[in-house]
Design a protein around this motif. Structure first.
Motif, short mmCIF file in Angstrom:
data_model
loop_
_atom_site.label_atom_id
_atom_site.label_comp_id
_atom_site.label_asym_id
_atom_site.label_seq_id
_atom_site.Cartn_x
_atom_site.Cartn_y
_atom_site.Cartn_z
N SER A 1 3.81 29.88 58.65
CA SER A 1 2.91 29.69 59.77
C SER A 1 3.07 28.26 60.25
N VAL A 2 3.48 28.08 61.51
CA VAL A 2 3.76 26.74 62.03
C VAL A 2 3.02 26.55 63.34
N LYS A 3 2.65 25.29 63.59
CA LYS A 3 1.91 24.94 64.81
C LYS A 3 2.77 24.03 65.69
N GLY A 4 2.45 24.03 66.98
CA GLY A 4 3.12 23.13 67.90
C GLY A 4 4.53 23.59 68.21
N PHE A 5 5.39 22.62 68.54
CA PHE A 5 6.74 22.97 68.94
C PHE A 5 7.74 22.03 68.28
N VAL A 6 8.98 22.46 68.23
CA VAL A 6 10.09 21.63 67.77
C VAL A 6 11.11 21.55 68.89
N THR A 7 12.08 20.68 68.75
CA THR A 7 13.12 20.54 69.77
C THR A 7 14.49 20.91 69.22
N ASP A 8 14.51 21.46 68.01
CA ASP A 8 15.74 21.96 67.41
C ASP A 8 15.33 22.86 66.25
N TYR A 9 16.29 23.55 65.67
CA TYR A 9 15.98 24.43 64.54
C TYR A 9 15.51 23.63 63.34
N ILE A 10 14.52 24.16 62.65
CA ILE A 10 14.06 23.59 61.40
C ILE A 10 14.41 24.54 60.26
N SER A 11 14.52 23.98 59.05
CA SER A 11 14.86 24.78 57.86
C SER A 11 13.63 24.93 57.00
N LEU A 12 13.31 26.18 56.65
CA LEU A 12 12.13 26.47 55.84
C LEU A 12 12.55 27.35 54.67
N PRO A 13 12.55 26.81 53.45
CA PRO A 13 12.98 27.60 52.30
C PRO A 13 12.05 28.77 52.02
N VAL A 14 12.62 29.90 51.70
CA VAL A 14 11.87 31.06 51.21
C VAL A 14 12.58 31.54 49.95
N PHE A 15 12.42 30.73 48.87
CA PHE A 15 13.28 30.80 47.70
C PHE A 15 12.80 31.76 46.61
N ASP A 16 11.58 32.27 46.72
CA ASP A 16 10.95 32.81 45.53
C ASP A 16 11.56 34.11 45.00
N GLY A 17 12.51 34.69 45.72
CA GLY A 17 13.16 35.89 45.23
C GLY A 17 12.32 37.15 45.40
N GLN A 18 11.07 36.99 45.85
CA GLN A 18 10.20 38.14 46.05
C GLN A 18 10.13 38.54 47.52
N SER A 19 10.54 37.63 48.40
CA SER A 19 10.46 37.92 49.83
C SER A 19 11.47 38.96 50.25
N PHE A 20 12.67 38.90 49.68
CA PHE A 20 13.76 39.75 50.11
C PHE A 20 14.14 40.74 49.00
N LYS A 21 14.81 41.82 49.40
CA LYS A 21 15.20 42.84 48.44
C LYS A 21 16.60 43.35 48.79
N THR A 22 17.22 43.98 47.84
CA THR A 22 18.51 44.60 48.09
C THR A 22 18.33 45.76 49.07
N GLY A 23 19.22 45.82 50.05
CA GLY A 23 19.13 46.87 51.05
C GLY A 23 18.42 46.40 52.29
N LYS A 24 17.63 47.29 52.90
CA LYS A 24 16.99 47.00 54.18
C LYS A 24 15.87 45.98 54.03
N ASN A 25 15.84 44.97 54.96
CA ASN A 25 14.78 43.98 55.06
C ASN A 25 14.36 43.87 56.52
N VAL A 26 13.13 43.44 56.74
CA VAL A 26 12.61 43.31 58.10
C VAL A 26 11.99 41.92 58.26
N ILE A 27 12.38 41.25 59.35
CA ILE A 27 11.73 39.99 59.73
C ILE A 27 10.97 40.24 61.02
N ALA A 28 9.71 39.81 61.06
CA ALA A 28 8.84 40.01 62.22
C ALA A 28 8.17 38.69 62.56
#
Length: 780
Positions: A723-750
């Protein structure tokens, strides 16, 4: 300038004897745990001058009488009560908690007795003040002993001739401090604090003490290390030097072994300049320095802060007439080419990436003054624990013990000049100071540099922050370099660069960012970050007035993740030529909640081990990043989207988005900086979704690459991850490292993005971090 001549000496009301019952902390604000260790009989008892030590001294900290008096009513001063010195009068620890301002004068008074014994008999008695903000006049027993202007440097007076033969002696001090109603250096002090501006500080705020010395005594020392020649040059200022006096110095290394015999000793004729022994030039006063050989020196670095003990004596006819103890470090800071051919900051000839916090040095209970010496050390210890190797002391100068602790702990220091006078915008020309203001700035800055010259931890002088008080920039930077050619000069830190100085300094919030490398200057990031997180019951105010750059984060985990994302963006900048980065900031201060610690120091906000690991990784080559889901900047990819409020759990992995539109990312309006608009979006809200497959080996160590203008929420497989506020002027990097966010096979980003005004854009991608570094091979 507010024209005002301080009252010198006149009769003051007789005061009652002080006792502990006369003092209590002013209630109503948060305090540190260190405040409970403050006792009015013995506040800040530590020796205040670590680099010129004598064994005999008398601490005058404690309860004094005070009065705050209208300037035109100073002839009949009646004291208001007791104040605990050396805490400033506005602070809770002073026991007063009152402001003074441009229309009033602050008076102090106390009595003391010269101790009995041979160490005090037939001596010259010096009265020392660590610092008084801003303009002070001092009397002893009704006699004027001196005045001093400047809130950040130590000063002393020989009060011997003003003393009575025996019995009680009186000290009175009058102080005038108009703060931001004047052009004086004041840093972040203002009469009406808000935002990044803090409570004013008036009067005595460092230790007051007495010292007995012989008629001939060492007044000051100046050390300059030369690694190439393996030498330390020692210049000494000596009171009442006599013909034939000798200066002697010996040094030893503080190792684990008990044997601390001097490894080097050299002696010179102090007055005539005749060589007596040794291999180099003459010694004595500052005009004839002694050169001490330091064979195979053990260098001072943040990882190994090696310090040498030093003894310096004045010898007359074979008899020692004065001796002081000191210490020094062998280190050099220069500009030079790194292994990659880029101009960088070099420590002892090698590039070391300097990374640390913007350090304001404020406390909720003592303001400018740390409650205890342990409180002073604590901030530095946490700085090291978090994986930093430097700090930038921001528009404030600390007591000598602060730099002593930095020397011992191994913390590089960039030292600011406290700002004052007028401020200019980022694109404005230098303003013209009045002759009085300019002369005072240059005098105070000279005193600050000379007072702290010997600290091996200090590697950079910063005359100007942004446009604050900035005038005659290149001349002042050159003036600073001439005062101290052994250190680098930042010029200036942020905003208003004039092409001079040793460093080209960018400020970027949240950042990070950098200027392009230059041939003759290092590129540095003087401020970035400022991630805000208020912690309930640990803030200066509990209302919505607390703030951080780019809005406040939701919790401590969000802070860690967002900071790790900043480091992911910072890492490749080091490869491109960035020499240093300064993160805002060490602690919360008043309504600013950008700190890594709460203002009361009771909570370290991020997980220390994980935070340190993120910082440590910056000293190794960046990891390899492999694209998993390309951004629009890399290639066209299809998304589903809608600009109408969806019905149901639109972010769920199994949500049916078949009625949504199809378009290629990114979504926005053309002309938004650094964007690749493939699908127009010019409404207030947009919801976008994308499905993608991951093999088993690519479900962990994933980093979200996100461009948002403005507020955005990102869901992975139905769970809100960002969850981010405001604006940026280029791409930012946000780690999602915990291994629970993604799974083998189909994933969905919304993603949901909301826009209010100006340009707009939303796009996202994923990269996988592959850590191939050798943990034993640091790159910088």
């Amino acid at each position: 300038m507010l024209k005002y001549v301080l009252p010198i000496c006149f009769a003051l009301a007789v005061s009652a004897a002080a006792n502990a019952a006369d003092w209590k902390i002013v209630p109503g604000r948060i305090t540190t745990d260190f405040a409970k260790d403050v006792h009015p009989d013995n506040p800040l008892p530590e020796y205040p001058r670590p680099q010129l030590v004598r064994n005999t001294w008398l601490n005058l900290n404690g309860l004094w009488d005070y009065a705050i008096v209208e300037k035109d009513k100073i002839q009949n001063v009646q004291f208001d009560g007791k104040i605990l010195v050396p805490y400033p009068v506005e602070s809770a620890l002073s026991g007063v908690g009152k402001t003074v301002g441009k229309d009033k004068t602050l008076f102090y008074k106390r009595t003391f007795e010269i101790p009995e014994g041979r160490n005090w008999t037939d001596k010259r008695i010096l009265l020392h003040f660590g610092a008084v903000d801003w303009k002070a006049a001092v009397c002893v027993n009704g006699k004027t002993v001196g005045e001093h202007t400047g809130g950040y440097t130590p000063f002393s007076f020989d009060i011997t001739d003003a003393l009575k033969p025996n019995g009680k002696q009186d000290i009175t001090v009058s102080v005038y401090d108009p703060t931001d109603d004047n052009w004086q250096p004041r840093g972040k002090q203002v009469k009406n604090p808000s935002g990044i501006w803090y409570t004013s500080v008036t009067g005595i705020w460092q230790t007051v003490w007495l010292e007995p010395v012989n008629e001939t005594s060492i007044a000051k020392l100046k050390f300059t290390a030369n690694l190439k020649d393996e030498t330390l040059t020692i210049a000494a200022g000596i009171r009442n030097l006599k013909d034939g006096d000798m200066l002697e110095a010996s040094a030893s290394f503080k190792g684990a072994a008990a044997d601390r015999r001097p490894f080097a000793r050299i002696q010179r004729n102090a007055s005539a300049g005749r060589r007596v022994s040794g291999t180099s030039s003459v010694v004595g006063d500052v005009k004839a320095p002694l050169v001490l050989k330091v064979p195979k020196p053990k260098l001072w670095t943040p990882d190994e802060p090696n310090l040498y003990d030093l003894t310096v004596s004045v010898v007359r006819n074979g008899k020692t007439v004065d001796t002081v103890q000191s210490y020094f470090g062998m280190r050099e800071i220069t500009l030079g080419k790194g292994a990659d051919g880029i101009t960088r900051m070099l420590l002892n000839g090698n590039f070391l990436f300097q990374h640390g916090p913007l350090d304001q040095g404020w406390f909720p209970d003592g303001l400018y003054t740390a409650p205890t010496d342990k409180a002073l050390v604590y901030d530095l210890e946490v700085t090291k624990q978090l994986g930093f190797n430097m700090l930038r002391k921001h528009v404030k100068v600390e007591p000598a013990r602060f730099y002593y602790h930095c020397d011992k702990l191994g913390i590089l220091v960039w030292q600011d000049m406290p700002s004052g006078d007028k401020y200019i915008g980022g694109k404005a020309p230098d303003f013209v100071r009045s002759p009085e203001s300019a002369a005072n700035f240059e005098r105070e800055w000279t005193e600050i540099i000379e007072a702290n010259y010997n600290a091996p931890s200090i590697v950079v002088w910063v005359p100007f922050n942004e446009g604050w008080g900035q005038y005659d920039t290149c001349r002042i930077l050159d003036f600073t370099k001439k005062l101290d050619p052994t250190r680098l000069v930042d010029g200036p830190s942020g905003w208003t660069d004039r092409g001079c100085g040793d460093m080209h300094d960018m400020h970027a919030y949240r950042g990070p960012g950098m200027n392009q490398p230059e041939e003759k200057r290092a590129t540095v990031l003087g401020e970035y970050g400022g991630l805000g997180l208020p912690i309930k019951e640990h803030t200066w105010v509990e209302s919505g007035k607390n703030w951080g750059y780019g809005g406040n984060l939701k919790d401590r985990g969000d802070l860690l993740n967002t900071y790790t994302g900043l480091n992911a963006r910072l890492h490749p900048l080091i490869v491109k030529g960035l020499s240093a980065a300064v993160y805002t900031q060490t602690t919360d201060v008043e309504v600013e909640v950008n700190g890594l610690m709460t203002y009361d120091r009771k909570i370290i906000k991020p997980d220390v081990a994980k935070f340190k690991a993120s910082n440590d990784s910056l000293h190794y080559p960046p990891p390899e990043l492999r694209t998993v889901l390309p951004t629009a900047a890399q290639q066209a990819t299809d998304w589903t989207y809608t600009t109408e409020q969806p019905v149901g759990d639109w972010h769920a992995a199994d949500f049916d988005d078949s009625v949504w539109k199809h378009g290629q990312g990114g979504f926005g309006t053309k002309g938004t900086p650094n964007t690749t608009v493939r699908t127009d979006w010019n409404t207030s809200d947009i919801w976008i979704r994308k499905s993608f497959d991951l093999p088993p080996e690519e479900t962990e160590s994933l980093i979200l690459r996100l461009y948002h203008d403005e507020d955005a929420e990102v869901y992975i497989n139905g769970e809100k991850r960002v969850s981010v506020k405001g604006f940026v002027t280029d791409y930012i990097s946000l780690p999602v490292f915990d291994g629970q966010s993604f799974k083998t096979g189909k994933n969905v980003i919304a993603i949901h993005c909301r826009q209010t005004n100006g340009g707009q854009y939303i796009d996202a991608g994923l990269v996988r971090q592959i850590n191939t570094r050798n943990k034993t091979q640091r790159a910088w």
